[in-house]
Each structure stands twice: as C-alpha cells, then as structure tokens.
Design a protein around this motif. Structure first.
Motif, PDB file in Angstrom:
ATOM      1  N   PRO A  34       0.811  -1.282  -0.065  1.00  0.00           N
ATOM      2  CA  PRO A  34       0.163   0.071   0.033  1.00  0.00           C
ATOM      3  C   PRO A  34       0.951   1.171   0.048  1.00  0.00           C
ATOM      4  CG  PRO A  34      -0.163  -1.103   2.161  1.00  0.00           C
ATOM      5  CD  PRO A  34       0.703  -2.005   1.458  1.00  0.00           C
ATOM      6  N   THR A  83      -1.027   7.346   9.703  1.00  0.00           N
ATOM      7  CA  THR A  83      -0.584   7.141   8.107  1.00  0.00           C
ATOM      8  C   THR A  83      -1.111   8.409   7.398  1.00  0.00           C
ATOM      9  OG1 THR A  83      -2.191   5.508   7.650  1.00  0.00           O
ATOM     10  CG2 THR A  83      -0.263   4.500   8.606  1.00  0.00           C
ATOM     11  N   VAL A 111       5.233  -1.601   5.091  1.00  0.00           N
ATOM     12  CA  VAL A 111       3.796  -2.201   5.069  1.00  0.00           C
ATOM     13  C   VAL A 111       3.404  -2.803   3.904  1.00  0.00           C
ATOM     14  CG1 VAL A 111       1.423  -1.386   5.552  1.00  0.00           C
ATOM     15  CG2 VAL A 111       3.492   0.039   6.535  1.00  0.00           C
ATOM     16  N   GLN A 113       0.192  -5.457   2.313  1.00  0.00           N
ATOM     17  CA  GLN A 113      -1.143  -5.781   2.275  1.00  0.00           C
ATOM     18  C   GLN A 113      -1.377  -7.226   1.783  1.00  0.00           C
ATOM     19  OE1 GLN A 113      -4.735  -3.711   0.112  1.00  0.00           O
ATOM     20  NE2 GLN A 113      -4.690  -2.650   2.228  1.00  0.00           N
ATOM     21  N   VAL A 156      -8.128  -3.826   6.694  1.00  0.00           N
ATOM     22  CA  VAL A 156      -8.723  -2.827   5.948  1.00  0.00           C
ATOM     23  C   VAL A 156     -10.206  -2.768   5.435  1.00  0.00           C
ATOM     24  CG1 VAL A 156      -8.218  -1.704   3.868  1.00  0.00           C
ATOM     25  CG2 VAL A 156      -6.246  -2.533   5.409  1.00  0.00           C
ATOM     26  N   TYR A 162      -5.668  -7.231   5.275  1.00  0.00           N
ATOM     27  CA  TYR A 162      -5.060  -6.845   6.154  1.00  0.00           C
ATOM     28  C   TYR A 162      -3.765  -6.086   5.951  1.00  0.00           C
ATOM     29  CZ  TYR A 162      -7.998 -10.430   8.332  1.00  0.00           C
ATOM     30  OH  TYR A 162      -8.995 -11.431   8.962  1.00  0.00           O
ATOM     31  N   ASP A 163      -3.627  -4.853   6.707  1.00  0.00           N
ATOM     32  CA  ASP A 163      -2.159  -4.181   6.483  1.00  0.00           C
ATOM     33  C   ASP A 163      -1.193  -4.850   7.678  1.00  0.00           C
ATOM     34  OD1 ASP A 163      -2.790  -2.877   4.302  1.00  0.00           O
ATOM     35  OD2 ASP A 163      -2.944  -0.972   5.091  1.00  0.00           O
ATOM     36  N   ALA A 165       2.355  -3.952   9.121  1.00  0.00           N
ATOM     37  CA  ALA A 165       3.882  -3.047   9.327  1.00  0.00           C
ATOM     38  C   ALA A 165       4.930  -3.702  10.362  1.00  0.00           C
ATOM     39  CB  ALA A 165       3.134  -1.612  10.022  1.00  0.00           C
TER      40      ALA A 165
END
Lengths: 190, 989
Positions: A34, A83, A111, A113, A156, A162-163, A165
C-alpha cells in the motif's frame, strides 16, 4: 549534478513481484504494497489522551479510524500510528502542538497488504490474535509479534484485507516467514 | 495371515505395501502399523530397554509402551514411534529398535543374566569407582546396551510450522463423550474445535461392538461427524494430540499433518504445533486399560483385553488364536465374547474375583471356556512368544494351559493427565478404584470415561451435558441434544494389581524394565514417596511417561508400606502428554531462521561492494570491504584505516540505537538518566552522554543531540539499543510518570552513515544542497543541523566523530539510505573515498582511546574508563548514590590506560593479564587485563587498551602482559589511551 535520491523498498530482493509456493490454481494469498507516504507516531503528552480522543477523533483501544487520507491506529495507551500524506509528521506536529509529541516513522516500518481466500489461514501460522470475523473486523488493529517480529496490523476491509507493518530491518525475515506460511496456498506478489 | 475374513473398519480392496525390518508385507487402508503387523502374524516388535527381552504389542493406542519402532529412513527417520499410532501408508518403512544384530537373535539379551546387577539404583551403586572411568567406560557401555531408537543424525528435510487457533470450546478427544459434547456445543452456536489424536473419530466406538441409536457405534459416529462437518462453527482436527495445558485457557496440540504419507506434499509441513486459546475445554480423553503384574507379563502374546477387542473389531486382525483372559473386572469378559464371536478359541477365563455374575458364566459357556474364579496367572512360558500359562485356581490347585495369547484387564485408569498440567492433583476414588480429577484447570469440564463415567450411557450423557455447559459459559444457550439409547456395558471395577506369588520377573513398567522386585528394593531402601520411587527405579520416566505403569507401581508401594493408595498419592503429570518432535517446537525457526535477522538499510549497498558481514546480535554488519589482491581481513582493514586517516571513508552506523526523547520535560528526564547534564545543551548541539545503572556501574554510552527545546535524539550502542529503550520506558513509567516526556525508538526510521576523514567536508559539500552552510563556523564539531541533500531530501547531520577524524554522521530516511551512500561514493571517488567496516572502526577508536563493549563490560565505573570528570556533582541521576560506594571509588581500582609493546614487533592479545615486570604470573599478582588491542596503521605497531591498577598514575611504567591461554608474554609500556591526535585537532579541523 547530483541526482535525486531513489527510494529502495525494504522488501526489495525479499519479496519481488511474482508467484511463490504452490504454482497451480489461483493464489490463496495476494501481497500488495500500500502507498503510505507518511507515517508518524503520535504520543500524547501527559494528561492529553482524553482530549485527543474527544477533539481530534483518535481511537480508543486497539482500533483504527480513517479520516480522509489519514488513518490513526491505536498501539497502546496514548500511542497511535498515523498514516497519510507525505510530510505527515511535520503537519501533525503543528496541528497537535502542545498536546502530542510526533515522531517521524515514514520509513521505520515496511507495510504490506495481504488478501486472498486463504489469508486468515496463512496468518494463523504466526499471528497470535483471533482474526475470526466475529471478533476482528475492519477498524480493528493489533500490535503483536509474528515469528518473533513486532507487527502492527489492521484490517482494511471485509474481503478481508489486512495491512501489516513490520520493522524495516526485519522485512527480509518477515518475508521468509510469509513465503513459508503462505506457500501451501500459493502466493502472488503484485 | 491373521486377517479376519470380514468386519473391521479397513478397506480390504486397498492393499498397502510396507516394510518391517526389511520384510515386505501388506496391510489395508485403515490399518495402523501395529494392526498391519498383527495381521501379518508379527508378534515380536522390539527388545526391551534394559534386559533386551523380546517384546510385542501390548495396546492398540497412544499409551503403547513396547511397540516402538524407527519409522522411515535417512533424514526422515523418527525413533520411538508408537506402531499403534502410526497410520499405515503405501511404502512405509519401519525397523525394530534396541536389538543387535537382529530382532530374533539379540546378543545383548545376555543382559538378562546380569539382571541382578541392573535392578533399581544400579546406576548409583555399581559404577562407583574409579570415577574417572565414568565418561570413558561406564556411560558409553550403558548407553549402547540400554536405550531406544536412534536419532536420524542428519538434517530433517521436512518443514514444521506453528499455528494459532481460537475457539469457545475445545473438545479434547472424539469418542462417544467428545462427539456428544461437540454436537451439543456446536448446535448451540459456539465456535468448537474437536482435537482427536487418532486418524479416525469415534474412540472406543471404533473398537468395540457397541450400539448407539440402534446403529453400530462406528456408524453412529459417522453420522455425528457428518453433522459436525457441516457446521461452519465447528473445526474437526484429526491426528491432533493435545500435549499441554497452560494458563489462560491455552492448549498446545500437535497436528500430524503428513505423518501418514511417505513425504509431505510440496509446501506442506510434516507437523504443525498449535497454540489453541479456548474459553472452555472438555476433557473427553477416555480411559486407559491397566495391566496386572505377574510373572512373565511382558512376553509377546500378553496383551490388554481392550486392545485385543480393538484389533479384532476395528482392524479385523487376530493377535492370537488360543486365548486365555485374565481379568479383575467385567470389562475383561467383553473380550471373551468378542474373541468367541471372531472365531478364536477361548481356552479359559481367570478372574481374580471369587464371585462371578451369571452373565459371566453364560459368556463362558457360550465360548466353551474354562473359568477360574478367584484365580491367578502366576507365570508365563515360551521363547519369543507366549506358549503356556501357570494358573493357580481359586481352590489353590495349579494348572498349566497351552495358549498363544493372554488378554489382561486390571480395570481402567481415567486418562486425566492433561487435567493435572496446572498442578491440580488427581484424587483416588475407592468407588471406581481409580484416580479421578479433583479440582481442574479453569474452564475445563471432564466428561465420559475421563470423568469417571465409564459406561457408554454415562459417556453420551456426560458429553452432552458438558457441551451444553461449556457453550453456555461462552454465552451460547441451547437445550442439550437428546442422548441416544445405547448398549449397556459393564463399568464396575475392583482394584487388583499384583500376583505376589509370581516366580519369574514381573514387570510394572514395560518400557523402562522396572519390575515388582525393583519396587520392593525401593521400599526396602527407603525410597517410598512416589516421587522418590519414580526417580530411584525410573518407573514412569520413559517416553510413555508411565501411562500403564504409574498406578500399579504406586499401588504396590502403598501395599508394601501399609498405606492406602489415597495416602500414597500420585505424581503430577507435566506437559507434554505424549511425545512431541523437537521439529514441531522449532517450527519455522531453524537454521538461519532461528531468530529474525536484522538488515541495515545500507545492507544491499554493502553487499554490492563485497562486504564481509559479521553477526552482531541480530544484525549483520559489514566487517570490512575486501578489494582484489588483498590477502585477508587485516590487509583490508589497514587500507581502510589509512584511507580514512589520509582522505575519506564511509561507514554504515545505522545499527546504533536511536531514540527520540520528546516533550517539555525531556531535558529534565535526560538529566535523571544520564550521569552528565543535558538540560543545558543548546539546540543544534550534540553532547556525549554516559548512562549508569542503578548500582553505579556504566550501562551504556552514546551521543545525544538537541533538535528543539522539547526534542532530543539519543544514540545508544548497537548491543544495548533495546535495553536502553526498556530502561528509559521503565524510568518514565515507573519512576517519573509525572515528567511530561515521550519516547520513540527511531532506530528503524533512519539510515545513518559516518563520513570521516580530512576530506569529509568537501565530499559532503558536493551533495548537500547549496543553501546550507557547512563551514566550521556554521556547523562546528559537536554541532547538529538539518539540511537537504541531493536536491531536497531532508537529512539530520551530526558533526561527531568516533574515529577521531573530521566526521559527519548523516541520517536520511531509511528508504533513501542506499541511494545516499551511492551518491557519496560517487562524489567522493575523486577524493579516494572507501567504504570501511567494523574492523577499521575498531582500530580507529582504539587509536583514539574510545571505549566500547570490551571496556563497558558491566563491571566498570565512569572513573575506571577515564570519564570520572563527566559525572555531575550538581544533580541527582540514576546510579549516583551507589557510584559513591567505597568499593567503586577506591583509587586503586584498575582504570583505563594505553599500552605499547617494548618490542615493536610484538602482536598483542586482548584478554592478557598484567603483572609487575618481576612478579610471577599468579592471580595474586594480577593488576588488570587488556580489554582491546589492534595493529595501529598510524603508529606502525600493535597497541592496546586495558584496565590497570593505578591507571593513569602508572604512565611510563613497564608491565608484563601474560596470556597463559595462548602461551604469550610481552613487556608493555603504559601510556595515555589517546594514541592519535590527543588534542583533538583533526576532528575539529
């Protein structure tokens, strides 16, 4: 004479575009990166948490709220990951002057996704958080450990996507775990 | 072949070929390795642990003590696999264990002749002297003679993984109670996981001729399974053994994902270790049949009565032809009926009870079997397999029976080990002559046979009730499903443990060869507490953890010591409930994945330049950058140092810890955690800081820059980055919560590189945007500035120097690190720039007398390392009080000095100890040690730093450095630790 600096992804050479694991059939897990040009930590100054929640709309607990191009993810008491746009840290420092301290983190976390029919099954091999839709949905977030690596994750959408990090220095090790865990479902890096 | 012509849950149409000890055999789909061996008339499976006695299968389940094999070959070879739990597959290869040279002819069975030597405690008694022979003689001999399977010895080619699962209700065991519980909880809408260690669900419904709801048990189980399988809220996990119970409703379980295949499918693990978090759990693990201790009770052909039924009914394999049954309870009589129904000859039933029911007599008549009420089996005879029994009848007369099989039942022990994993002790219940659960872990329900509901009707009813209760506890209310009608089965049992009149060896623990005599010896020698009994005899310490042996053993100890079983008590069971492969515990984390590797944002840049990396904690850091023609690291290091000292070099320092200290009280906070003062540091300046531990010793050092009145940027050593962050968090959260300060680790955010050397500024000038002034006046030594670089990229610029040259540390957002390093190398090429690594950095810091981990070793004070003057006397800070202890302020403590060898060709070694020139090299004359040393390209000889008694007061003295490990001695001249540029002109230049 001097060229502008080129950006290098933390996942470069660790998670290059293409198919991993099982080659047959549609991929069970899809990986995308992302576009989050700005990231910053928002750390409430003493006594400011209730005010920030009330007036600035920061989430309480392990939640994520989206406000326009920005999002705020609760990491712990009085701590949020923000963010959003490039230059986010400087902008927030002005907007929240005296109420929160801001730390620039745009490159501190890498990050990615994840989505796909087997994303939950694959994540269950490392994420010690219940991601069942009855328990965890869009707007939920968690700060946890995956394969001994600190991971901030949030859902998300309902796809689900899902993100995640991860600390930049451990992006390679995280990618190794991901490839091992999603391999049986086939993984596509976009 | 002993395969019955009909019946069983096997598919006779699907034949599976396999090998046991090199023999090609065939079984059927649905077999275990054990049942396939039974069907092939193989009775001798292995040799026993200590005496190498022939052994055969005793059970048909996970509690099997004898039937252990090495499964598979090469890197996949798995020792001590229970043949009873290994699902048969085409091409399976297994080998017997602990025999030499072959199973049928085992030379070490001669151990039996020495058996008087090998009794309980022999380890402690026999090989007392001479002690020196332990390692060389006794241990290796014992290890070769005793033991189980062999580890593969080469890397396992398969992968293992871990996984997490969450549920409302975890059902452990899918027999009649577990299936009813899962149905009840599932229908109520709870999230249910059913973990079953077998590959087939149904538990004893598969192995017994029982009816539920007018169907045979296995068919009824299939119906329930179909219903459960259709429920989206129910997850069925076959081949999954729950191994441990932990706090907070956490359960460990091993899923044998691909153990029933020759090789796991691509990208699939062999096994998966689950961590299951369950709000409620239902322990429906059933019961384990217990044996009776009599002479020769280990002979192949002696088998648990329930196991005989399982082999007959589930696997259609007859483990014996001419059968006697030795029982102390009614459940053994079911074997009489089943054997007769399968067409086996039932020779006799020996029941320890004097009064038998009419039903028993009727069964005996049907089977045409002789009945010995009040009888005992005294001894067995036969070579490698059972041939005859010595019986004492109720009237005292003796009889010999010719049989090839003896089915034994001493009743049933509840399989409740998991309930004691959190320390809850089982309690003895006279009414069922067994240990049952007392208090259980929070959220756990016990149902069915495990819950002392030994009859099928009780299992079904208790299971349904537990399922409803558990679901309700999770907020899912629903009526219990109807409990189906079922067969009546006998459940009453009496306690009978030991035939005391046995003349030959009577085994309590089959896997560890512990006999009735061993229990007597332990009693005689005072090891009577169950814990002592266990350790003195090794009872229950084998891979089966005494599932069959613990309770008979302690019951016999109870009898010997005149106490009842309740007063004798039992040992507490600990995880794992069944053996777990180490690979499952490791999961993904093996080899280079043992732990995460941290890579600097400049890693790819360094790798591209051919850097050699060293593992420093989790980091890979460049040690040096060899160039073609350089013989070794030394040549590269010397070149790198010489280039930095004469021109310019670039070094990756990204791994150093970086912490932002923010907020209006940041200065006050730093004053409290550093020994020196920071609140007075002007914005735009950097100061070196020293952090002490509470006990007054140095914890860490680094620089700290002030970016704004409420914004400091602290650096820490690489090694202590995490520790310092934890320390600061602790200080803030616990000691000074009122200070308005915020902390953020930014170690990951910035790529940081040191540009050092007399030409550093001119290289930097070429990339920093023109608007910024880099002159000495604008950015002097220990100055901080924020500039843009390469046309607008913001960087943080610290004019600090570790190597002693004019130097800048440049921090740029990590994603631009590689590009900036490349830009600096490009613009510096004309100036002769080189990348330099840790080796060169270390040499230059020694030349400058800077300390690192070698000196900050946790035992040194600020004074010891020559930084006593930095310690503030005007403020309080962590470590201040205890740093004033007499022991830490003693003027004679070893303190930092430099050393040069008298003989300039000498190669120094760190770790060498200092003694006076004429003193003997004894600890009593020790005056300190060399902490760091290197070859100094600047001086042309080796130099060192060290901690010497008397410190700087000894300058000019000559001391001897003694290195007894490497056998070296050198005379050294004590000097200032600042070898290069002591006045610091270069770094300011």
């Amino acid at each position: 004479m001097v060229e502008p600096l080129a950006f290098r992804s933390a996942f470069a050479e660790h998670l290059d575009t293409g198919r991993y694991g099982r080659m047959e059939g549609a991929p069970g897990v899809r990986v995308a990166f992302p576009d989050l040009p700005g990231m910053a930590l928002v750390l409430a100054r003493n006594g400011q948490t209730p005010g920030l929640v009330a007036s600035f709309g920061l989430p309480e607990g392990r939640k994520r709220v989206v406000r326009g191009a920005r999002a705020f993810i609760g990491l712990g008491p009085g701590q949020w990951l923000a963010t959003g746009e490039a230059g986010l840290a400087a902008a927030l420092a002005q907007e929240l002057a005296g109420r929160a301290s801001i730390s620039e983190q745009s490159h501190g976390r890498a990050v990615l996704q994840l989505r796909g029919p087997h994303v939950r099954t694959a994540l269950a091999k490392g994420v010690p958080v219940d991601l069942h839709p009855a328990v965890f949905g869009p707007g939920d977030a968690a700060a946890t450990l995956v394969a001994m690596i600190s991971v901030w994750l949030w859902q998300v959408d309902d796809a689900p996507a899902y993100d995640l990090a991860v600390p930049r220095s451990m992006a390679g090790s995280f990618a190794d775990w991901l490839k091992a865990s999603a391999g049986e479902f086939g993984m596509e890096v976009e | 072949m002993s395969r019955l012509s009909k019946g069983g849950l096997i598919d006779r149409a699907k034949s599976l070929g396999f090998h046991f000890d090199g023999r090609a055999l065939a079984g059927c789909e649905g077999d275990t390795l054990a049942s396939a061996l039974v069907a092939n008339d193989i009775r001798l499976i292995g040799r026993s642990f200590k005496y190498h006695r022939p052994r055969g299968l005793v059970t048909a389940g996970a509690e099997e003590p004898n039937g252990l094999v090495e499964l598979r070959t090469g890197g996949r070879r798995e020792p001590n696999t229970r043949a009873t739990t290994a699902q048969l597959y085409q091409g399976l290869v297994a080998a017997s264990q602990n025999r030499w040279p072959s199973l049928n002819f085992d030379l070490l069975s001669i151990n039996q002749l020495f058996s008087p030597l090998l009794v309980a405690g022999f380890y402690y008694k026999t090989f007392m002297w001479p002690a020196a022979l332990w390692e060389r003689l006794y241990e290796p001999l014992i290890r070769r003679a005793a033991g189980l399977g062999r580890a593969a010895g080469v890397e396992d080619p398969d992968i293992y993984e871990k996984a997490f699962a969450f549920c409302d209700v975890l059902v452990i065991g899918a027999g009649p109670a577990g299936l009813m519980a899962a149905q009840a909880a599932g229908r109520a809408g709870a999230r249910v996981i059913v973990a079953e260690e077998d590959f087939a669900f149904g538990g004893r419904l598969l192995g017994e001729r029982l009816e539920v709801a007018s169907l045979n048990g296995a068919a009824w189980a299939q119906g329930i399974l179909a219903e459960l399988g259709a429920m989206p809220n129910v997850t069925l996990m076959p081949r999954t053994s729950v191994a441990g119970v932990y706090d907070g409703g956490t359960y460990a379980a091993v899923e044998r994902v691909a153990d029933h295949m020759p090789e796991p499918p691509a990208f699939q693990p062999r096994q998966r270790l689950w961590k299951i978090v369950a709000r409620q759990a239902i322990l429906a693990t059933g019961a384990i049949e217990r044996g009776i201790v009599f002479g020769g009770n280990d002979r192949p052909g002696v088998m648990m009565a329930g196991a005989v039924r399982t082999y007959l009914n589930r696997f259609a394999a007859a483990p014996m032809r001419r059968v006697a049954v030795f029982t102390s309870n009614d459940s053994g009589w079911q074997t009489v009926a089943d054997c007769a129904a399968a067409g086996l000859e039932v020779v006799a039933v020996i029941d320890t009870r004097d009064d038998l029911t009419d039903l028993c007599h009727a069964l005996a008549r049907q089977a045409c079997a002789r009945v010995f009420a009040g009888g005992r089996v005294l001894d067995t005879h036969g070579g490698r397999s059972l041939e005859r029994l010595d019986i004492r009848a109720g009237d005292g007369s003796h009889t010999t029976l010719a049989v090839d099989g003896l089915a034994v039942s001493g009743g049933w022990n509840l399989n409740i080990g998991l309930a004691s994993h959190l320390g809850h002790k089982p309690v003895w219940r006279d009414d069922i002559a067994a240990f049952a659960t007392g208090a259980v872990p929070p959220g756990m329900h016990v149902a069915g046979a495990a819950g002392a509901g030994l009859s099928l009707g009780q299992c079904l009813a208790q299971g349904a009730a537990a399922g409803v209760q558990a679901a309700l506890a999770c907020g899912h209310a629903e009526k219990a499903p109807p409990v189906p009608p079922c067969s009546e089965d006998a459940a009453a049992q009496t306690a009978f443990w030991h035939v005391a009149e046995a003349r030959t060896k009577a085994f309590v623990d089959l896997q560890h060869d512990v006999t009735a005599t061993d229990i007597e010896i332990a009693h005689r020698e005072g090891f009577r507490a169950v814990e002592h009994l266990k350790r003195y005899t090794t009872l229950g310490m084998a891979t089966d953890q005494g599932k069959l042996s613990n309770i008979p053993g302690l019951a016999m100890m109870a009898a010997l010591s005149g106490r009842d079983i309740a007063a004798t008590g039992t040992t507490v069971l600990r995880p794992p409930h069944n053996p777990v492969a180490l690979g499952a515990f490791a999961g993904h984390h093996r080899g280079m994945h043992f732990r995460p590797v941290r890579l600097s944002p400049l890693h790819a840049w360094s790798a591209g330049l051919g850097a050699q990396f060293a593992e420093i904690g989790a980091w890979l850091r460049p040690e040096f950058y060899p160039q073609p023609g350089e013989a070794d690291w030394f040549a590269a290091c010397v070149r790198e140092v010489e280039t930095v000292r004469s021109a310019v070099g670039l070094c990756d320092v990204s791994t150093l810890g970086k912490i932002e200290v923010l907020g209006p009280d940041a200065g006050a906070f730093l004053d409290s955690v550093y020994a020196n003062t920071f609140s007075t540091l002007p914005v735009g300046k950097v100061r070196y800081g020293l952090m002490l531990r509470e006990d007054g010793h140095v914890m860490d050092d680094g620089t700290c820059a002030r970016r704004a009145s409420d914004h400091f940027i602290m650096s820490t050593t690489t090694a202590n980055a995490v520790k310092v962050m934890q320390h600061l968090e602790y200080c803030h959260q616990v000691i000074w919560p009122d200070l308005n300060v915020q902390l953020a680790s930014v170690s990951e955010q910035w790529a940081q590189m040191a540009l050092a050397g007399p030409r550093a500024r001119s290289v930097l000038r070429a990339v920093v945007d023109r608007a910024y002034d880099l002159s000495d006046a604008a950015l002097p030594y220990m100055g901080y500035a924020e500039v843009t670089i390469c046309g607008g990229a913001p960087v943080r610029l610290f004019r600090i120097s570790f190597c002693g040259e004019q130097a800048y540390e440049i921090a740029v957002a990590a994603g631009y690190g590689t590009a900036l390093a490349q830009a600096l190398m490009q613009t510096g090429a004309a100036q002769g720039i080189v990348p330099y690594g840790l080796e060169a950095l270390n040499v230059m810091r020694i030349e400058k007398g800077h300390v690192t981990g070698a000196e900050l070793n946790g035992q040194t004070t600020a004074h010891d390392i020559g930084l006593g003057k930095m310690v503030s006397t005007k403020k309080d800070f962590i470590g201040r009080t205890l740093a004033r202890r007499p022991g830490l302020t003693d003027a004679s403590r070893p303190a930092l000095v430099g050393f040069k060898p008298v003989d300039k060709t000498a190669r120094l070694r760190s770790g060498a100890h200092f003694v006076g020139q004429k003193a003997e090299a004894l600890a009593i004359n020790d005056e300190g040690h060399m902490t760091s040393c290197c070859y100094s390209p600047s001086l042309g000889h080796w130099i060192g730093l060290g901690l010497l008694r008397g410190g700087m007061g000894r300058i000019g003295d000559v001391v001897r450095a003694v290195d007894p490990i490497r056998g070296q001695e050198h005379d050294l001249i004590v000097c200032s630790p600042h070898f290069v540029d002591p006045a610091g002109e270069r770094l300011r230049g």
